[in-house]
Motif scaffolding. Structure first.
Motif, PDB file in Angstrom:
ATOM      1  N   GLY A   1      43.090  29.070  62.824  1.00  0.00           N
ATOM      2  CA  GLY A   1      42.849  30.500  62.739  1.00  0.00           C
ATOM      3  C   GLY A   1      43.868  31.325  63.509  1.00  0.00           C
ATOM      4  O   GLY A   1      44.532  30.844  64.435  1.00  0.00           O
TER       5      GLY A   1
ATOM      6  N   GLU B   1      42.416  39.140  60.305  1.00  0.00           N
ATOM      7  CA  GLU B   1      42.089  37.799  60.771  1.00  0.00           C
ATOM      8  C   GLU B   1      42.019  36.801  59.614  1.00  0.00           C
ATOM      9  O   GLU B   1      41.436  37.086  58.561  1.00  0.00           O
TER      10      GLU B   1
ATOM     11  N   GLU C   1      40.680  32.941  59.158  1.00  0.00           N
ATOM     12  CA  GLU C   1      39.932  31.887  59.820  1.00  0.00           C
ATOM     13  C   GLU C   1      40.470  30.508  59.441  1.00  0.00           C
ATOM     14  O   GLU C   1      41.127  30.353  58.395  1.00  0.00           O
TER      15      GLU C   1
ATOM     16  N   GLU D   1      40.370  28.973  55.779  1.00  0.00           N
ATOM     17  CA  GLU D   1      40.295  30.067  54.809  1.00  0.00           C
ATOM     18  C   GLU D   1      41.445  29.914  53.807  1.00  0.00           C
ATOM     19  O   GLU D   1      42.580  29.654  54.199  1.00  0.00           O
TER      20      GLU D   1
END
Length: 243
Positions: A56, A150, A152, A155
């Motif tokens: 992340g 952001e 993660e 992701e």
């Protein structure tokens, strides 16, 4: 003709890749999860493979054109998943693999389809991976200065699927009135009448079963007759094999 796509990972590197899922958080949040009733959305969501973020991080763009205009906070600073490489608010993921495809087959590279992300937009490219012996990048364009973005761990940041450039060039296109094809016009008018009647009925009666609010003609692959032989309601992509 071989249909093998090969993800040739770089030494001491790995790539997390998997068939794209139909599920989307925003679709889950719609009333009765009605967004999944749109079969074209479902098929597009799963039309390829997702490459996942290995760790992340978050970033913030100050609006400038220089490379230093991005500020980063990484979970793993020793191996950052994305960097500011081109400047101009472009966030770059270096895919640590050389992707190879059969002769004449290129790779469409884009963001996860129908998965919007606030403040940033995925850029798309088509790469001739049938001859390329180098890596390529997945890039996102920041849209809002001074906004933290952001990603993660795990992701999806990239979606790939094969395309043939010679195939799209083989198509021709013409524009004409639907009245020139009476059978098509009759089908369209019958469907429009059915759709209008169905929606009018919903205004006066709200079925307890949420699925009854959905006419389902397209999902079933037919309107007035037999189900279409080529109709698909789902895709079943191969899981990447590890060697």
């Amino acid at each position: 003709m071989s249909n093998l796509i090969t993800i040739n990972t770089l030494p001491r590197r790995d790539v997390k890749i998997e068939p794209a899922a139909v599920r989307r958080d925003w679709m889950e949040a719609t009333p009765y999860r009605f967004a999944y009733r749109c079969l074209p959305l479902n098929i597009a969501n799963a039309h390829g493979w997702h490459i996942l973020t290995p760790s992340g991080f978050r970033c913030r763009w100050n609006g400038g054109a220089e490379q230093s205009a991005f500020e980063f906070e990484y979970e793993n600073p020793q191996d950052p998943p994305a960097v500011s490489h081109f400047g101009s608010g472009i966030l770059t993921f270096h895919i640590p693999a050389v992707i190879t495809t059969p002769e004449g087959v290129s790779t469409f590279c884009t963001g996860p389809i129908n998965r919007p992300k606030a403040g940033i937009y995925p850029m798309s490219g088509i790469i001739e991976t049938d001859w390329l012996q180098f890596t390529f990048t997945m890039n996102w364009q920041a849209m809002e200065p001074d906004t933290w973005i952001e990603f993660e761990k795990d992701e999806p940041y990239c979606m790939i699927f094969p395309v043939r450039l010679d195939e799209i060039e083989s198509y021709e296109m013409e524009v004409r009135s639907i009245e020139e094809t009476p059978e098509l016009q009759a089908g369209f008018e019958a469907y429009s009448k059915s759709r209008l009647e169905f929606n009018d009925k919903l205004k006066t009666s709200d079925p307890a079963d949420g699925s009854a609010r959905w006419q389902k003609h397209y999902f079933r692959g037919k309107f007035d007759g037999e189900k279409q032989a080529t109709h698909r309601t789902a895709l079943n992509l191969a899981q990447p094999k590890r060697t």
